[in-house]
Motif scaffolding. Sequence first.
Motif, mmCIF file in Angstrom:
data_model
loop_
_atom_site.group_PDB
_atom_site.id
_atom_site.type_symbol
_atom_site.label_atom_id
_atom_site.label_comp_id
_atom_site.label_asym_id
_atom_site.label_seq_id
_atom_site.Cartn_x
_atom_site.Cartn_y
_atom_site.Cartn_z
ATOM 1 N N ASP A 217 -4.208 2.822 -6.001
ATOM 2 C CA ASP A 217 -3.657 3.332 -5.112
ATOM 3 C C ASP A 217 -3.483 5.009 -4.766
ATOM 4 O O ASP A 217 -2.946 5.950 -4.067
ATOM 5 N N ARG B 66 1.329 -1.595 0.191
ATOM 6 C CA ARG B 66 -0.049 -0.537 -0.135
ATOM 7 C C ARG B 66 1.087 1.114 -0.461
ATOM 8 O O ARG B 66 2.253 1.437 0.544
ATOM 9 N N GLU C 77 -6.031 5.710 -2.679
ATOM 10 C CA GLU C 77 -5.360 6.533 -1.378
ATOM 11 C C GLU C 77 -3.570 7.243 -1.320
ATOM 12 O O GLU C 77 -4.283 7.724 0.056
ATOM 13 N N THR D 208 -5.815 3.230 3.511
ATOM 14 C CA THR D 208 -7.225 2.779 3.374
ATOM 15 C C THR D 208 -8.179 4.055 3.078
ATOM 16 O O THR D 208 -7.884 4.904 4.588
#
Length: 490
Positions: A205, A74, A208, A78
């Motif tokens: 991505d 990540r 986020e 989130t």
Amino acid sequence: MHDDNATPAPDASHEHPERRDDGQSRRSVLRTAGIAGAGLGLGAFTGGAAQAADGQAEAGRSGAGATAVEAPARKGETMVGVPFEGRSTVRVGIIGLGNRGGSMIDLFLAIPGVQVVALCDPVKDKTARAAAKVTAAGQPAPATYTKGDHDFENLCKRGDIDFVYAATPWDWHFEMAKTAMLNGKHVGVECPIALQLDQLWELVDLSERTRRHCMQLENCCYGRNEMRVLRMAHAGKFGDLLHGAGAYNHDLRGLMFDPDYYEGPWRRLWHTRLRGDLYPNHGFGPVANYMDINRGDRVTHISSFGTPSLGLAQYREAHMPKGDPSWKETYIESDRTISLVQTAKGRVIRLEHDVSTPHPYSRINNLGGTKGVFEDYPERIYIEPDHTNDSWGDFSKYTDFDHWLWKEHSNPPGGHGGMDYIMVFRLMQCLRVGLVPDFDVYDAATWTSPVPLSHLSIKAKGAPQAIPDFTRGMWKKARPGVDSEKPEGA
């Protein structure tokens, strides 16, 4: 536009063909020049995954392969449970003003607290017609962007836009969603949100990293039947859920060969490139909601099978003159694809896609559990103890389970039985009040992943392909979705 069960209409989540001032076809010509009939390399749709000699796709970031695939690291926090910033007025920019965008603008203008501040379409008369709708609604004249295919980038750079809505041919969806987020805008895109797995990961991505929501605007999730079944499922009326099905079965042959409808013609050309399910979202989204996919369960694998590609060629033989450009095309898209999707809890979802053969319109919309089953087209239900003797019951007797949005907007404006309005109303409400959206970038990626993965599976003779966990483990946490509660004071 998307479709309802009452009046099957052309799928034009995108637009009628138009011409630029120089007379050349726009958008799709740029994207499809030189590739019609040739097909595209598999890597273009799988983030570079190679196709092995035995037909098995190599596992990796693409999600291909029969075993689970590790998600990439990540790059931000989130977006699960992240609310919009509340505001008194939602300022909207619209990209694409053809059949879909040109009609959806009416719904944005019909909702209090929403201002359409900017419009973009390379066809100037389309933009002018849409701008006239804005001023007729009593709003200030919107800024317009008509200087070529990339003028949407300038719209996205504006500082007075909160939300970008994109309704253009599929080829542009990823680029427009990406551009909007990079310029600090929340964005909603018509189906499908992207066409490659690496693009889906990039949108996850970016959402986020930029803290901007990126949503697949799936109107079928807001259909009255779909929302009633959703609430019945959550109330336990079907018992423990076991299986569901959804589809996009819609005869589009006439429209795909109509020289005045799909420009380029962009939609027909996709049938020269992929063999899998080109349009899974309408069927997948509602069933995923019933089963709380990404909210307590997740989809893990997909196995797909496709028939020969015969329908479009036979239609061309019967209806198109020999000199028509379509005779240079070679169609590889399966006339009907059938996919089976497995979930972590062992449930099964069946998806179908068929736009190339004659048949009545259907999204199937089926849900079954240990206490009974619902099937749509036509709507019918059988659940215990309400029904006996193996005889279908009357679904209209379950109006008490209608979602609060349908109870308050029993006769909504707009097309497709009102689902378009319900979707836009709810989205704008979430933006104004500062609520968590009903669905997010993880849902968008999940609902669209069958596009490349079904192609891989068909090429591999039905071998299962792993569906990535776009939530990176957050699916295990139960959370609200489309089955929402009415916000206080709204």
